[in-house]
Design a protein around this motif. Structure first.
Motif, PDB file in Angstrom:
ATOM      1  N   ALA A   1       7.630 100.994 -18.881  1.00 58.02           N
ATOM      2  CA  ALA A   1       7.486 101.810 -20.088  1.00 58.02           C
ATOM      3  C   ALA A   1       6.019 102.044 -20.414  1.00 58.02           C
ATOM      4  O   ALA A   1       5.618 103.155 -20.780  1.00 58.02           O
ATOM      5  CB  ALA A   1       8.193 101.129 -21.260  1.00 58.02           C
TER       6      ALA A   1
ATOM      7  N   GLY B   1       9.521  90.546 -24.309  1.00 57.09           N
ATOM      8  CA  GLY B   1       9.379  91.986 -24.160  1.00 57.09           C
ATOM      9  C   GLY B   1       7.923  92.395 -24.148  1.00 57.09           C
ATOM     10  O   GLY B   1       7.500  93.242 -23.347  1.00 57.09           O
TER      11      GLY B   1
ATOM     12  N   THR C   1      16.751 104.411 -13.604  1.00 60.42           N
ATOM     13  CA  THR C   1      16.208 105.144 -14.756  1.00 60.42           C
ATOM     14  C   THR C   1      16.109 106.633 -14.449  1.00 60.42           C
ATOM     15  O   THR C   1      16.490 107.484 -15.269  1.00 60.42           O
ATOM     16  CB  THR C   1      14.812 104.598 -15.122  1.00 60.42           C
TER      17      THR C   1
ATOM     18  N   VAL D   1       8.339  98.054 -27.358  1.00 59.82           N
ATOM     19  CA  VAL D   1       9.105  96.979 -26.717  1.00 59.82           C
ATOM     20  C   VAL D   1       9.425  95.913 -27.746  1.00 59.82           C
ATOM     21  O   VAL D   1       8.787  95.827 -28.805  1.00 59.82           O
ATOM     22  CB  VAL D   1       8.331  96.359 -25.529  1.00 59.82           C
TER      23      VAL D   1
ATOM     24  N   THR E   1      10.520 102.886 -23.619  1.00 57.67           N
ATOM     25  CA  THR E   1      10.966 101.636 -24.227  1.00 57.67           C
ATOM     26  C   THR E   1      11.909 100.881 -23.308  1.00 57.67           C
ATOM     27  O   THR E   1      12.422 101.414 -22.320  1.00 57.67           O
ATOM     28  CB  THR E   1      11.686 101.932 -25.561  1.00 57.67           C
ATOM     29  N   LEU E   2      12.113  99.609 -23.636  1.00 60.69           N
ATOM     30  CA  LEU E   2      13.265  98.845 -23.197  1.00 60.69           C
ATOM     31  C   LEU E   2      13.822  98.232 -24.473  1.00 60.69           C
ATOM     32  O   LEU E   2      13.120  97.524 -25.186  1.00 60.69           O
ATOM     33  CB  LEU E   2      12.898  97.768 -22.178  1.00 60.69           C
TER      34      LEU E   2
ATOM     35  N   GLU F   1      13.842 101.226 -10.851  1.00 59.53           N
ATOM     36  CA  GLU F   1      13.664 102.329 -11.789  1.00 59.53           C
ATOM     37  C   GLU F   1      14.284 103.633 -11.287  1.00 59.53           C
ATOM     38  O   GLU F   1      14.341 104.612 -12.044  1.00 59.53           O
ATOM     39  CB  GLU F   1      12.184 102.538 -12.108  1.00 59.53           C
TER      40      GLU F   1
ATOM     41  N   ASP G   1      14.360 105.084 -21.946  1.00 60.96           N
ATOM     42  CA  ASP G   1      14.450 103.643 -21.719  1.00 60.96           C
ATOM     43  C   ASP G   1      14.352 103.330 -20.236  1.00 60.96           C
ATOM     44  O   ASP G   1      14.920 104.017 -19.391  1.00 60.96           O
ATOM     45  CB  ASP G   1      15.742 103.080 -22.301  1.00 60.96           C
ATOM     46  N   THR G   2      13.612 102.281 -19.911  1.00 62.90           N
ATOM     47  CA  THR G   2      13.354 101.873 -18.538  1.00 62.90           C
ATOM     48  C   THR G   2      14.039 100.534 -18.269  1.00 62.90           C
ATOM     49  O   THR G   2      14.606  99.908 -19.164  1.00 62.90           O
ATOM     50  CB  THR G   2      11.844 101.748 -18.286  1.00 62.90           C
ATOM     51  N   ARG G   3      13.945 100.067 -17.028  1.00 63.63           N
ATOM     52  CA  ARG G   3      14.577  98.811 -16.654  1.00 63.63           C
ATOM     53  C   ARG G   3      13.614  97.632 -16.747  1.00 63.63           C
ATOM     54  O   ARG G   3      14.026  96.484 -16.548  1.00 63.63           O
ATOM     55  CB  ARG G   3      15.146  98.916 -15.235  1.00 63.63           C
ATOM     56  N   HIS G   4      12.358  97.880 -17.003  1.00 65.43           N
ATOM     57  CA  HIS G   4      11.372  96.815 -17.193  1.00 65.43           C
ATOM     58  C   HIS G   4      10.322  97.327 -18.163  1.00 65.43           C
ATOM     59  O   HIS G   4       9.919  98.494 -18.104  1.00 65.43           O
ATOM     60  CB  HIS G   4      10.734  96.418 -15.858  1.00 65.43           C
ATOM     61  N   GLU G   5       9.876  96.441 -19.054  1.00 66.09           N
ATOM     62  CA  GLU G   5       8.909  96.863 -20.074  1.00 66.09           C
ATOM     63  C   GLU G   5       7.597  97.352 -19.466  1.00 66.09           C
ATOM     64  O   GLU G   5       6.951  98.249 -20.016  1.00 66.09           O
ATOM     65  CB  GLU G   5       8.625  95.708 -21.044  1.00 66.09           C
TER      66      GLU G   5
END
Length: 695
Positions: A164, A188, A596, A183, A135-136, A593, A157-161
């Motif tokens: 994910a 998103g 992440t 998202v 997710t983000l 990432e 959770d990631t830094r960009h959708e």
């Protein structure tokens, strides 16, 4: 004797029924007849009357009396009133049903409950064996993430959708189950489009959960509210928007089944905020705190109260949460038998296995045993790479086009005649082609243009291969055919060794570096590849050590999959070493990432082939168009950037050319100690891939 009614009309023609227009029948005029109440006039139209000139009524028209015709005109009013009342009652019942009034009479609405729809989402995911959700974060989806955490589902959770969804894609490929990403609404979701399309083309079962504005505020200009379903319908097998809390469970179960049935692919479920948050919070936002005084205000308030009640009616009643049966197509016994007969007569059989061969329910181990028993030489692509391990005698790696031209029977098992097989042009017209695929449209792509199948089998690829082996028990083929193909491999490998020994103008020879990577790669490794020229070279030189140990984008050729694939792979296989081979251009998508990876303690190793450019494009653009515009990058210190994000960074260049293996071992050790690592490898350019396809 004629009836009194007939006698009354005798000699009057149709005067008793009304007046004919003053036009001649012979002119083809249509009669307009004014009827008494209760009479039905059934014409059989003819443009010209009989030549006799007589009125054709007796021949062409039938007057039918109804019971109402004999009744007084005043008696119609009660009938009309009854019809009107019935229509009104039906309309009211329909409105009551749409408003959920009947459902609310039978099902409890607990407006004080602190439970929320996110708990229903988490319960379905847990019942389907989901262990990770990528997710983000966004306010639209907070309840479902909190509920997942409480049920023991790991929220990553990631830094960009897009990362994910790529991670969910990798999880799906390696686990054989559905990968899940969630998202927030609007941007998103639009950020995930590339990854969802990649999953569609790679046939990965991915569930995308998307937040949305409340059901009452959609199409009214709410924050981040767009028509999300229209955006994802072309990309997904199944799209749905949940409108009531009680619908969450059945909708998600149907989506999970659709993702895995038939040809697997992504599915999308939209979850508006008012079906995810608790009733008392939704009520606070939806219903006015003070009762309005005017009639219109009271009607609106009643409507909102009822809408809220219908939204949560039956929300927490027990429902089945587990998986639904899957629909997986199977080849018919007759088709299998015909294919057995074709193969039994082959002298130079060849098999090309693609990603579909590794789909469930057939395990990779069973498929490998079947291929070895069959004894047919194979080319492996996509997720089938590594199926036979390293250096297996049946695995042919080079000169595929030449081999396909020589084969007399070719089995395309989960492989498509798209650009990767030159749209079917590499297949010989004298060869008998057997193709098996779950998707009929994909299976017949470009057929009867450049190629034609002898047998086209719509069904599960792995199951088909197992049945093929059963039908061909004891069948053997001449060993000289396999030896001929392997000799071509050996000649190509000698060419690679010669290219590895060639000096380059600056930095390191990428062919030599990748040969050393191949020698260093452990048996438990998973290879993630993301890039153009450097990765294209690696595909010839680096071999995955086993099945489901190679992750590439697939037919879409997407850049930027690396970080997400590595994240999903390491979480799915924590005991494996995840080696990511990046081009320097592609690495730009994934660099952030590493934050992440550090936060979630995901130790993966990235090898960046840094030649300061988009080399796969420039190697064609410069000689053909005379310009290197937009193809140039810099020899960026990617290892230092990774260190700034908390990861470990190492540099390989001409200055430590003799320490390539040592640096790789250092990177391995740091990964084993729990650190993500970036090895920035400065490389020069070779002619290894001259003539390769960039478009």
């Amino acid at each position: 004797m004629a009836s009194p009614r007939a006698q009354a009309h005798k000699g009057r023609g149709l005067a008793g029924l009304g007046a004919w227009p003053h036009r001649n029948w012979r002119q083809g005029a249509w009669p307009w007849i004014k009827l008494r109440a209760g009479a039905r006039f059934l014409p059989e139209r003819f443009p010209v009357a009989p030549k006799s000139g007589k009125c054709p009524f007796s021949l062409r028209y039938h007057l039918m009396e109804t019971p109402a015709a004999a009744a007084p005109a005043g008696s119609l009013f009660p009938s009309f009133l009854l019809l009107a009342c019935g229509t009104l009652v039906a309309a009211l019942l329909g409105a009551a049903h749409r408003l959920g009034l009947f459902y609310q009479l039978l099902h409890k609405v607990d407006k004080a409950s602190v439970r929320h729809g996110g708990e229903n989402v988490a319960a379905v995911l847990r019942a389907h064996g989901v262990r990770f959700i990528f997710t983000l974060i966004g306010g639209h989806i907070s309840p479902l993430l909190v509920a997942c955490e409480k049920l023991g589902i790991h929220v990553v959770d990631t830094r960009h959708e897009v990362t994910a969804v790529f991670a969910a894609d990798a999880m799906a490929r390696l686990s054989g189950t559905v990968g899940v990403a969630a998202v927030t609404a609007g941007p998103g979701l639009t950020n995930t489009v590339t990854a969802v399309k990649n999953a569609q083309m790679a046939q990965s079962p991915v569930l995308l959960l998307g937040g949305a504005a409340s059901t009452l505020l959609q199409n009214r200009g709410a924050l981040q509210a767009i028509d999300q379903l229209s955006l994802f319908r072309p990309l997904c097998k199944f799209c749905a928007s949940v409108r009531r809390v009680r619908d969450i469970v059945p909708t998600l179960r149907a989506a999970m089944a659709a993702a895995q049935s038939g040809t697997p692919g992504p599915v999308f479920v939209e979850l508006p905020v008012d079906v995810l948050y608790p009733c008392f919070m939704v009520q606070k936002e939806m219903v006015p705190a003070k009762s309005p005084k005017g009639l219109v205000g009271r009607v609106v308030s009643w409507y909102l109260e009822n809408y809220l009640a219908n939204l949560f009616a039956g929300a927490w009643e027990p429902q089945p949460e587990g998986p639904l049966p899957l629909d997986i197509p199977q080849a018919s016994p007759q088709q299998v038998q015909r294919c057995v007969e074709i193969l039994s007569r082959a002298k130079r059989p060849l098999m090309v296995l693609g990603s579909q061969a590794l789909l469930t329910p057939t395990s990779a181990d069973k498929l490998r045993a079947a291929v070895e028993t069959l004894g047919v030489p194979c080319f492996l692509g996509g997720m089938a790479r590594g199926l036979l391990g390293r250096n297996h005698p049946l695995h042919i790696r080079e000169n595929r086009s030449a081999a396909l031209k020589k084969a007399d029977v070719i089995v395309l098992a989960g492989t498509v005649c798209d650009f990767r097989l030159s749209y079917g042009r590499v297949l010989s017209h004298s060869s008998k082609i057997i193709i098996v695929n779950r998707n009929r449209e994909e299976m017949l792509l470009n057929s009867d243009i450049f190629w034609k199948p002898q047998e086209a089998v719509q069904g599960d690829v792995g199951s088909f291969v197992l049945k093929l082996v059963e039908g061909l028990q004891g069948q053997t083929w001449a060993p000289d055919w396999v030896e001929e193909l392997r000799e071509a491999d050996r000649q190509k490998e000698q060419t690679f060794r010669e290219k590895a020994a060639m000096p380059v103008a600056q930095h390191l020879n990428p062919v030599r570096v990748l040969q050393l990577v191949e020698e260093t790669l452990p048996d438990n490794s998973i290879l993630v590849v993301d890039g153009g020229d450097f990765v294209g070279t690696a595909a010839h030189l680096v071999q995955p050590r086993g099945p489901l140990r190679w992750l590439d984008p697939g037919a879409f050729g997407t850049l930027g999959v690396g970080a997400g694939f590595a994240l999903g792979a390491k979480l799915c296989r924590p005991d494996a070493e995840v080696w990511c081979l990046f081009g320097d251009g592609a690495f730009g998508y994934s660099l952030i990432e590493f934050d992440t990876f550090v936060r979630h303690k995901i130790p993966v190793m990235a090898l960046v082939g840094n030649d300061a450019g988009w080399t796969q494009i420039s190697r064609e653009q410069v000689p053909s168009l005379g310009s290197n515009v937009a193809c140039g990058l810099a020899y960026t210190d990617y290892h230092k950037a990774a260190m700034g994000l908390g990861a470990r960074g190492l540099l390989l260049s001409r200055e430590n050319e003799d320490q390539v293996v040592k640096v790789l071992h250092d990177a391995q050790q740091q990964c084993r100690d729990g650190h993500p690592v970036v090895v920035n490898i400065l490389i020069g350019r070779t002619d290894f891939r001259d003539g390769s396809i960039a478009v």
